[in-house]
Design an enzyme around this catalytic site. Structure first.
Site, PDB file in Angstrom:
ATOM      1  CG  ASN A  45     -80.807 -41.049 -46.835  1.00 41.50           C
ATOM      2  OD1 ASN A  45     -80.276 -40.553 -47.825  1.00 41.50           O
ATOM      3  ND2 ASN A  45     -81.788 -40.464 -46.185  1.00 41.50           N
ATOM      4  NE  ARG A 385     -71.787 -33.138 -52.016  1.00 38.30           N
ATOM      5  CZ  ARG A 385     -71.115 -34.263 -51.844  1.00 38.30           C
ATOM      6  NH1 ARG A 385     -70.826 -35.007 -52.890  1.00 38.30           N
ATOM      7  NH2 ARG A 385     -70.721 -34.652 -50.628  1.00 38.30           N
ATOM      8  NE  ARG A 415     -67.390 -40.456 -48.034  1.00 40.84           N
ATOM      9  CZ  ARG A 415     -67.355 -39.964 -46.798  1.00 40.84           C
ATOM     10  NH1 ARG A 415     -68.407 -39.349 -46.318  1.00 40.84           N
ATOM     11  NH2 ARG A 415     -66.268 -40.081 -46.073  1.00 40.84           N
ATOM     12  CG  HIS A 445     -68.186 -27.883 -47.117  1.00 40.93           C
ATOM     13  ND1 HIS A 445     -69.188 -27.397 -46.300  1.00 40.93           N
ATOM     14  CD2 HIS A 445     -68.751 -28.891 -47.827  1.00 40.93           C
ATOM     15  CE1 HIS A 445     -70.298 -28.075 -46.503  1.00 40.93           C
ATOM     16  NE2 HIS A 445     -70.076 -28.993 -47.418  1.00 40.93           N
ATOM     17  CE1 TYR A 478     -80.455 -31.781 -52.194  1.00 44.14           C
ATOM     18  CE2 TYR A 478     -78.423 -30.843 -51.349  1.00 44.14           C
ATOM     19  CZ  TYR A 478     -79.132 -31.925 -51.812  1.00 44.14           C
ATOM     20  OH  TYR A 478     -78.537 -33.161 -51.884  1.00 44.14           O
ATOM     21  NE  ARG A 574     -80.688 -33.093 -43.837  1.00 40.02           N
ATOM     22  CZ  ARG A 574     -79.661 -32.659 -44.554  1.00 40.02           C
ATOM     23  NH1 ARG A 574     -79.676 -31.453 -45.071  1.00 40.02           N
ATOM     24  NH2 ARG A 574     -78.604 -33.412 -44.737  1.00 40.02           N
ATOM     25  CG  HIS A 602     -78.188 -28.096 -47.946  1.00 36.21           C
ATOM     26  ND1 HIS A 602     -77.347 -27.204 -48.583  1.00 36.21           N
ATOM     27  CD2 HIS A 602     -77.461 -29.224 -47.760  1.00 36.21           C
ATOM     28  CE1 HIS A 602     -76.175 -27.779 -48.779  1.00 36.21           C
ATOM     29  NE2 HIS A 602     -76.214 -29.000 -48.288  1.00 36.21           N
TER      30      HIS A 602
END
Length: 704
Positions: A45, A385, A415, A445, A478, A574, A602
């Site tokens: 991270n 993704r 990204r 998104h 997730y 989160r 998530h």
């Protein structure tokens, strides 16, 4: 961190989140290799944070005088670096004083420095000569004469050398010392070949114990074999991270696909963002390296002997599966499992899936059956993704080969997934799928899929709307929710979204769905305002929001207004949270908790009391300016009362968590929640509850 004002700084808030990740590495109740995994997550991270966020701030500070510079950037960057250094010291302390001793207690030893056992010394020398040496290419550095290039993210050993004459060994110690003062200092560089060898090399067992050694330490032990004619004085590890932001969010001209393909190459040669060096490196050596590689002072980051701790994701466990977490297998949905044809089930009513507690196989079945069902004429979906070997992509390709109209909107600005998305886009395009790419200046998104089925009554839509990506691999870790529905008003509006993605000149309208760019922000604000009005009228009122990130000032102001009016606001956030809770006169009625556990939280869920109606929405949109202003996001209502009750039960477990939840304080601290009653670990409770519910429903069906 001393905090003042109405809003936390975005980047300092993110560092607070990553510190919460680091806290998990100290949890002795976790299996040892789970604690090691959290060290790796923290390091991974932090590296991405430097490549994107810190690099952006550095860019502001290095702009020419003619360009505007954020006057706060320097102060923020200073605070960031101070906090990172504090966390890195804590990281090193956890690693040295907790993790390594705990490994040793289990008979697993990670040697740091020179091996002590003769059998290990012999192995290290032999392994270096027979396996490693051929892959090393040491180079002498020549400042201002050769333009040396450091690869992004690669590990290097910087070596300090002195010339040594051929007759050095026969000189007396006094002669050697006198000669040493006259000899010229040289520096060299060796890239650690982690692309060929594992980072951790297993050594022979001794006394029933296991031994491992860093790859770079094996190289250190044999440096004299690579630099004949030189005396090796010292060696220190270095690593350079480069700016990884492709800077294409607001690109309005040119072909975005070509721009991104070109930009992906630049990511590897981008400007430095973080030069990580061993803090024990001599200052003259550091200065030489800075001058050689053009490193600015603000790009320096002090580290320890070893870098790239994300490699600990792959630290060997010779006693596996001992010391690891026992996996929790995804649960079947007992009612959906009864249907051979999912479309029959979805036509009867809405269905909710909770990942990773329940199996993602139902989503794969949704696409597989759509691909093979002769009644299905069209499939439309978005791709943000996907898994590297995506079963969903293969189902879409098969659908196109079966003669169905298939369209996929591919967001190529996701990204670090740009290359993967471009690869699958080309593969789908070759199969005859209609591919639509990113809009300039706008990111898509939304996670939605729409299937059109030609039935006796006419065309009918079936949809899957999710808070997470269409990715069967991340669905194992997730925490997300997905809705299967054939509600015709909802699917018609979803078709409007699809048509807009195909032709952005359209101006669709939406009633049930919340769509960013059209009605999402306004509807959220209206629902908050309604809670305020209800409370002022003496009616019950509360707001419950669960997001990954809360950053948008306009939405935060609305929540502050709700708090000041007396509305209870519960937030589960989160990551980034710019809202500052617990400030007198501003946010006393707002509680913010953060949950970090086995699964990555998530899901985005929004619940407004609405006089007991509990209006509930889900989606992929955080309350960030980019989501609400510069993205296409889709929020969808949960209207089935049974499904609402399921989600509320899950949220209530999370609100009651006193094991893995922390409370974010007005000073941005992760405060442990006092345990006054039974310990509640929400993810474990959710799994047990869903499992028990599944068993009860199976009994009900058998009895029925």
């Amino acid at each position: 961190m001393l905090q003042t004002g109405k809003y936390f700084n975005r980047d300092l808030s993110w560092l607070s989140f990553n510190h919460r990740v680091l806290m998990e590495a100290t949890e002795e109740t976790l299996p040892l290799y789970e604690r090691i995994k959290f060290l790796a997550i923290y390091a991974s991270n932090l590296e991405e944070f430097f490549k994107v966020r810190v690099a952006s701030l550095q860019g502001l500070l290095t702009l020419s005088k003619e360009n505007p510079i954020d006057p706060k950037a320097k102060g923020i960057l200073t605070q960031i670096l101070i906090e990172v250094e504090r966390q890195q010291e804590e990281f090193g302390q956890i690693y040295r004083e907790q993790i390594l001793p705990a490994l040793a207690q289990e008979g697993i030893h990670l040697i740091q420095g020179s091996p002590q056992h003769e059998v290990h010394r012999a192995f290290v020398q032999r392994h270096f000569q027979e396996e490693i040496q051929a892959f090393l290419h040491p180079e002498l550095l020549r400042k201002n004469k050769i333009n040396h290039f450091l690869r992004e993210g690669a590990l290097y050993l910087a070596v300090k050398l002195r010339n040594r004459p051929r007759n050095y060994q026969i000189l007396t110690p006094a002669e050697q010392q006198a000669l040493s003062r006259k000899k010229r200092i040289r520096y060299a560089l060796i890239q650690i070949p982690t692309h060929y060898f594992p980072r951790f090399i297993e050594l022979p067992r001794v006394d029933d114990s296991y031994y491992f050694m860093f790859l770079e330490d094996i190289i250190r032990e044999n440096l004299d074999q690579m630099f004949h004619g030189y005396e090796v004085l010292c060696s220190h590890s270095i690593k350079l991270n480069r700016n990884a932001d492709l800077l294409i969010e607001d690109e309005f001209k040119g072909n975005l696909v070509d721009i991104i393909r070109s930009s992906l190459k630049k990511r590897q040669i981008g400007v430095p963002a973080r030069f990580l060096y061993d803090q024990n490196m001599p200052k003259p050596m550091l200065k030489y390296l800075r001058d050689t590689f053009g490193i600015l002072k603000l790009e320096l980051s002090k580290g320890a002997t070893y870098h790239s701790f994300q490699d600990f994701f792959r630290f060997p466990n010779p006693v596996a599966p001992r010391l690891e977490r026992i996996p929790t297998p995804p649960l079947p949905h007992p009612e959906l499992a009864r249907y051979a044809n999912l479309f029959e089930a979805i036509r009867e009513r809405d269905w909710m899936l909770h990942f990773p507690y329940q199996s993602y196989e139902y989503v794969l079945r949704f696409f597989d059956q759509a691909a093979d069902d002769p009644l299905v004429s069209q499939i439309h979906t978005t791709q943000y993704r996907v898994a590297s070997d995506s079963a969903i992509v293969q189902a879409l390709i098969r659908a196109a080969q079966n003669g169905k109209k298939v369209s996929v909107f591919v967001e190529i600005k996701a990204r670090f997934d740009e290359a993967n998305n471009l690869h699958f886009a080309r593969e789908m395009e070759r199969a005859g799928i209609d591919i639509y790419y990113s809009f300039p200046g706008l990111k898509v998104h939304a996670k939605v899929a729409l299937v059109i089925r030609e039935e006796e009554e006419g065309a009918r839509g079936y949809a899957f709307l999710s808070t997470g990506n269409f990715n069967e691999k991340t669905a194992r870790i997730y925490g997300d929710h997905g809705l299967l529905t054939s509600d015709q008003s909802m699917t018609k509006e979803l078709l409007n979204v699809i048509n807009y993605l195909h032709d952005p000149s359209m101006t669709p309208t939406f009633d049930k769905l919340l769509v960013a760019q059209f009605n999402m922000r306004e509807r959220f604000e209206a629902m908050i305002a309604q809670e305020i009005a209800n409370h002022q009228a003496g009616k019950p009122a509360n707001i419950l929001v669960k997001v990954n990130n809360l950053e948008d000032k306009r939405m935060i102001k609305q929540l502050y207004a709700a708090s000041q009016a007396g509305v209870q606001v519960d937030l589960i956030v989160r990551g980034i949270c710019r809202l500052r809770p617990g400030v007198e006169g501003l946010s006393e009625q707002i509680r913010v908790i953060r949950i970090v556990d086995q699964f990555l939280e998530h899901a985005r869920v929004f619940v407004f009391h609405q006089e007991g109606k509990n209006s509930m929405y889900m989606g992929s949109a955080d309350w960030m300016s980019r989501n609400l202003n510069r993205r296409i996001e889709v929020g969808f209502p949960i209207e089935d009362e049974r499904l609402k009750a399921e989600v509320m039960q899950i949220l209530n477990f999370q609100l009651a968590d006193n094991v893995k939840a922390v409370s974010i304080s007005s000073q941005l601290d992760n405060d442990r929640i006092p345990t006054t009653g039974p310990a509640i670990r929400s993810q474990a409770e959710i799994y047990r509850w869903i499992k028990a519910q599944s068993g009860n429903r199976i009994l009900e069906m058998e009895e029925g």
